[in-house]
Scaffold this active site. Structure first.
Site, short mmCIF file in Angstrom:
data_model
loop_
_atom_site.label_atom_id
_atom_site.label_comp_id
_atom_site.label_asym_id
_atom_site.label_seq_id
_atom_site.Cartn_x
_atom_site.Cartn_y
_atom_site.Cartn_z
N LYS A 19 0.89 -1.38 0.26
CA LYS A 19 0.16 0.05 0.49
C LYS A 19 0.95 1.73 0.08
O LYS A 19 0.98 1.89 -0.54
CB LYS A 19 -0.94 -0.10 1.45
CG LYS A 19 -2.05 1.06 1.90
CD LYS A 19 -2.64 0.82 1.91
CE LYS A 19 -2.96 0.50 3.41
NZ LYS A 19 -2.83 1.82 4.54
N SER A 20 2.26 1.44 1.09
CA SER A 20 2.48 2.71 1.06
C SER A 20 3.90 2.53 -0.43
O SER A 20 3.16 3.97 -0.24
CB SER A 20 3.78 2.35 1.90
OG SER A 20 3.31 1.95 3.08
N GLY A 92 -4.82 7.83 5.71
CA GLY A 92 -4.43 8.29 6.19
C GLY A 92 -2.99 8.55 5.16
O GLY A 92 -3.17 10.01 5.54
N ASP A 319 2.02 -0.71 11.86
CA ASP A 319 0.65 -1.92 11.27
C ASP A 319 0.33 -2.74 12.14
O ASP A 319 -1.19 -4.10 11.96
CB ASP A 319 0.53 -1.85 10.36
CG ASP A 319 0.01 0.32 9.85
OD1 ASP A 319 0.01 0.85 10.84
OD2 ASP A 319 1.08 0.31 8.46
N ARG A 350 -6.39 2.16 17.95
CA ARG A 350 -5.66 0.29 17.54
C ARG A 350 -5.29 0.10 18.59
O ARG A 350 -5.60 -0.95 19.56
CB ARG A 350 -4.51 0.48 16.54
CG ARG A 350 -5.44 0.74 15.03
CD ARG A 350 -4.28 0.20 14.33
NE ARG A 350 -4.64 -0.13 13.19
CZ ARG A 350 -4.16 -0.05 12.51
NH1 ARG A 350 -2.65 0.32 11.62
NH2 ARG A 350 -4.78 0.38 10.91
N ARG A 394 -7.68 -3.27 10.06
CA ARG A 394 -6.36 -4.27 10.14
C ARG A 394 -6.97 -4.93 11.50
O ARG A 394 -6.71 -5.73 11.70
CB ARG A 394 -5.62 -3.62 10.39
CG ARG A 394 -4.49 -2.58 9.47
CD ARG A 394 -3.29 -3.15 9.28
NE ARG A 394 -2.56 -1.57 8.32
CZ ARG A 394 -2.06 -2.73 6.92
NH1 ARG A 394 -2.33 -3.71 6.96
NH2 ARG A 394 -1.88 -1.44 6.14
C1 S3P Z 1 2.35 4.80 6.17
C2 S3P Z 1 3.13 4.78 7.25
C3 S3P Z 1 3.10 4.86 8.37
C4 S3P Z 1 1.59 3.75 8.28
C5 S3P Z 1 0.90 3.54 7.23
C6 S3P Z 1 1.08 3.72 5.88
C7 S3P Z 1 3.24 5.18 4.95
O1 S3P Z 1 2.25 5.42 9.23
O2 S3P Z 1 1.32 3.56 9.74
O3 S3P Z 1 -0.31 2.46 7.47
O4 S3P Z 1 2.94 4.43 4.17
O5 S3P Z 1 4.16 6.32 4.54
P1 S3P Z 1 2.44 7.42 10.14
O6 S3P Z 1 4.17 7.55 9.44
O7 S3P Z 1 1.41 8.32 11.04
O8 S3P Z 1 3.35 6.42 11.12
#
Ligand code: S3P
Length: 446
Positions: A19-20, A92, A319, A350, A394
């Site tokens: 996903k990232s 997010g 996560d 969470r 999740r």
């Molecule tokens: C992510 C960073 C993480 C993670 C999110 C994906 C990213 O969040 O929890 O699911 O792709 O940069 P944080 O940067 O707020 O820790």
């Protein structure tokens, strides 16, 4: 949805694209000049929202076939004002990274999302963007979405120490820094996932990374690069692979292989912790895909023991705590997961959601400060009320995994959100032999 005690899980599966990396591929595709080709894109709701936002800001985004996408970018300086609100749904990462894009460019955009996204803190992103010259034109209370952000003509290059270990904050500052004359520097006391840095380099940006103290890094980006469209291959997401992985460990007799999982050390804290707990996980066919190391994970059901998970490991498995808590419930003895404050600002709180779900399943668990402590007894009763998922994919998947090995079934109140990150979760798990089924056809994932 409900999960029932299942026979041994067996077979080979491939987890969906990371996903990232999928979000970043679309965003850098927008900011590059020319064509970017993406293979293995995660076609989950979160990423599709980022694709729509990239289009609204000027890119042409096309799906060629399953997982194969093409983006024609407009270049760092070529964004246009979107005509409507950018609706990021539950995402997010997509919203925060795109705030970095807008906050550094001479455009104005309005961001919004679902009830979960509307509850999440955005000040952590807006603060550095304001230092770089962005203006928050309007926002909900506390700087939350819906919010309207206007970027400057040229961003101001800054040196910014992130107040929390967050790849999203780091990435937003770097993306805004693309439109700044000079060097933008991000200091992180604890290293977080480095996909933005790696991918910026692949698109032609000048990014350097230096160690900072024992666990941190300093990242420097030279602004105003000419990003060129490129080819991106998205490896399988270790955060999604985590669900079949833990399911196989706790379901007696199981042996499965999960193919092509990204093993970037900033993402593999869960595997490390599970191996410390006694998990039988072996890595084979280690090779590189798109600048990231990947491997097949061969996982066999294992007798697990409780461990102490140090706080400095949190950024590498942020996560994965919900599903680690599930593994800990089937282990013998106490697992203490330390330093989980960032879990409170995810798609749900969470820490609270996992704790409540564990209690609903008859697991002994408590919260002490920012630590979650689970006392495993080798078996889980299950059979309680449906676990409340709070619009959090999740939480939903973790408790379905719990039900595969608990004495009585485990139900969750809503499976709809699973499509944000793992659209094929149920069929993939069923293919391994998992008994996951709709409860009276309500809240079912197809
Ligand atoms: C992510 C960073 C993480 C993670 C999110 C994906 C990213 O969040 O929890 O699911 O792709 O940069 P944080 O940067 O707020 O820790």
């Amino acid at each position: 949805m409900r999960a029932r005690r299942s026979g041994a899980l067996t077979g080979r599966v491939r987890a969906p694209g990371d996903k990232s990396i999928s979000h970043r591929a679309l965003i850098l595709g927008l900011l590059a000049v020319g064509e970017t080709r993406i293979e293995g894109l995660l076609e989950g709701e979160d990423v599709l929202a980022t694709g729509r936002a990239a289009e609204a800001l000027g890119a042409t985004v096309e799906r060629l076939s399953a997982g194969r996408w093409r983006v024609f970018g407009v270049g760092v300086g070529g964004l246009k004002n979107p005509s409507g609100t950018l609706d990021f749904g539950n995402a997010g990462t997509g919203s925060r990274l795109m705030m970095g894009v807008v906050g550094g460019a001479s455009v104005e955009a309005t961001f919004d999302g679902d009830a979960s996204l509307r509850s999440r803190p955005m000040r952590r992103i807006l603060d550095p963007l304001e230092q770089m010259g962005a203006k928050v034109v309007a926002s909900a209370e506390g700087g939350r979405v819906p919010l309207t952000l206007r970027g400057p003509n040229r961003a101001i290059p800054i040196t910014y120490e992130t107040p929390a270990p967050s790849a999203q904050i780091k990435s937003a500052v770097l993306l805004a820094g693309l439109n700044a004359p000079g060097v933008t520097t991000v200091i992180e006391r604890e290293a977080t996932r480095d996909h933005t840095e790696r991918m910026l380099r692949a698109f032609g940006a000048d990014v350097t990374v230096e160690q900072h103290g024992e666990h941190g890094r300093v990242i420097r980006l030279v602004g105003e690069p000419e990003l060129k469209g490129t080819e991106i291959s998205v490896p399988a997401d270790p955060s999604s692979a985590a669900f079949p992985l833990v399911a196989a460990l706790v379901t007696p007799g199981s042996e499965i292989t999960i193919e092509g999982v990204m093993t970037n050390p900033l993402r593999t804290g869960l595997v490390k912790t599970l191996i410390e707990m006694g998990a039988d996980i072996t890595l084979s066919d280690v090779h590189e895909v798109g600048g990231e190391e990947v491997a097949d994970l061969v996982v066999r059901a294992s007798a697990l023991s409780g461990v102490d998970v140090p706080p400095e490991r949190a950024p590498t498995m942020i996560d994965e705590y919900p599903v680690l808590a599930v593994a800990a419930s089937f282990a013998a003895g106490e697992t203490r997961m330390r330093g989980l404050h960032e879990l409170r600002v995810k798609e749900s709180d969470r820490l609270a959601a996992v704790h409540a779900g564990l209690l609903a399943c008859g697991v002994e668990a408590r919260i002490e400060g920012d630590d979650l402590i689970v006392t495993g007894r080798g078996a889980v009763p299950g059979g309680g009320p449906a676990v409340a998922t709070h619009l959090d994919h999740r939480i939903a998947m973790s408790f379905l995994v719990m039900g595969l090995a608990s004495e009585k079934p485990v139900a969750i109140d809503d499976a709809g959100m699973i499509t944000t990150s793992f659209p094929d979760f149920s069929p993939l798990m069923r293919g391994l032999g998992a008994a996951i089924e709709p409860v009276d056809g309500v809240g079912a994932q197809p």
